[in-house]
Design a protein around this motif. Structure first.
Motif, mmCIF file in Angstrom:
data_model
loop_
_atom_site.group_PDB
_atom_site.id
_atom_site.type_symbol
_atom_site.label_atom_id
_atom_site.label_comp_id
_atom_site.label_asym_id
_atom_site.label_seq_id
_atom_site.Cartn_x
_atom_site.Cartn_y
_atom_site.Cartn_z
ATOM 1 N N PRO A 16 0.832 -1.210 0.000
ATOM 2 C CA PRO A 16 0.000 0.000 0.000
ATOM 3 C C PRO A 16 0.867 1.261 0.000
ATOM 4 N N ARG A 17 0.425 2.287 -0.728
ATOM 5 C CA ARG A 17 1.172 3.536 -0.822
ATOM 6 C C ARG A 17 0.504 4.666 -0.051
ATOM 7 N N THR A 18 -0.548 4.333 0.674
ATOM 8 C CA THR A 18 -1.255 5.342 1.448
ATOM 9 C C THR A 18 -1.589 4.806 2.831
ATOM 10 N N TYR A 19 -1.865 5.745 3.740
ATOM 11 C CA TYR A 19 -2.360 5.433 5.071
ATOM 12 C C TYR A 19 -3.765 6.004 5.207
ATOM 13 N N THR A 20 -4.564 5.391 6.039
ATOM 14 C CA THR A 20 -5.844 5.989 6.407
ATOM 15 C C THR A 20 -5.580 6.933 7.580
ATOM 16 N N ILE A 49 -11.020 10.257 -1.967
ATOM 17 C CA ILE A 49 -11.749 9.334 -2.833
ATOM 18 C C ILE A 49 -13.147 9.262 -2.258
ATOM 19 N N GLY A 50 -14.053 10.032 -2.844
ATOM 20 C CA GLY A 50 -15.375 10.172 -2.243
ATOM 21 C C GLY A 50 -15.207 10.843 -0.898
ATOM 22 N N ILE A 53 -10.395 9.654 2.964
ATOM 23 C CA ILE A 53 -9.135 10.399 2.870
ATOM 24 C C ILE A 53 -7.996 9.403 2.972
ATOM 25 N N ARG A 54 -7.076 9.491 2.038
ATOM 26 C CA ARG A 54 -5.873 8.666 2.079
ATOM 27 C C ARG A 54 -4.671 9.591 2.093
ATOM 28 N N VAL A 55 -3.715 9.268 2.949
ATOM 29 C CA VAL A 55 -2.524 10.095 3.126
ATOM 30 C C VAL A 55 -1.357 9.400 2.446
ATOM 31 N N SER A 56 -0.624 10.150 1.640
ATOM 32 C CA SER A 56 0.555 9.615 0.962
ATOM 33 C C SER A 56 1.550 9.108 1.994
ATOM 34 N N LYS A 57 1.919 7.841 1.867
ATOM 35 C CA LYS A 57 2.898 7.250 2.786
ATOM 36 C C LYS A 57 4.216 8.014 2.735
ATOM 37 N N LYS A 58 4.655 8.307 1.521
ATOM 38 C CA LYS A 58 5.940 8.975 1.337
ATOM 39 C C LYS A 58 5.949 10.344 2.019
ATOM 40 N N SER A 59 4.913 11.149 1.774
ATOM 41 C CA SER A 59 4.908 12.488 2.366
ATOM 42 C C SER A 59 4.737 12.424 3.881
ATOM 43 N N PHE A 60 3.941 11.474 4.367
ATOM 44 C CA PHE A 60 3.779 11.326 5.821
ATOM 45 C C PHE A 60 5.091 10.899 6.458
ATOM 46 N N ASP A 61 5.748 9.908 5.870
ATOM 47 C CA ASP A 61 7.012 9.424 6.432
ATOM 48 C C ASP A 61 8.076 10.520 6.417
#
Length: 69
Positions: A16-20, A49-50, A53-61
């Motif tokens: 997965p490339r995103t976090y909830t 997405i509707g 909300i999904r958070v970019s793993k890369k930007s969060f990390d």
């Protein structure tokens, strides 16, 4: 993570490339409301997405690594 197709085949799902927001709350040991406030502050990149909300793993990390903990 693997998904069993039948007894002979196994198909690997991509990482997965995103976090909830809930996952972020759990990782930071904070409440959901506080996690949503972080999302609203635009500290990291998000995708809507509707209503989800999904958070970019890369930007969060990267954001997490930039903090002086």
């Amino acid at each position: 993570m693997e998904v069993t197709m039948d007894k002979k085949e196994k198909k690997s799902l991509p990482e997965p490339r995103t976090y909830t927001v809930e996952q972020i709350a759990a990782m930071l040991n904070i409440g959901r409301t506080t996690a949503y406030q972080l999302v609203k502050q635009e500290e990291f990149r998000i995708v809507r997405i509707g209503n989800a909300i999904r958070v970019s793993k890369k930007s969060f990390d990267e954001w997490l690594e930039s903090l002086e903990l």
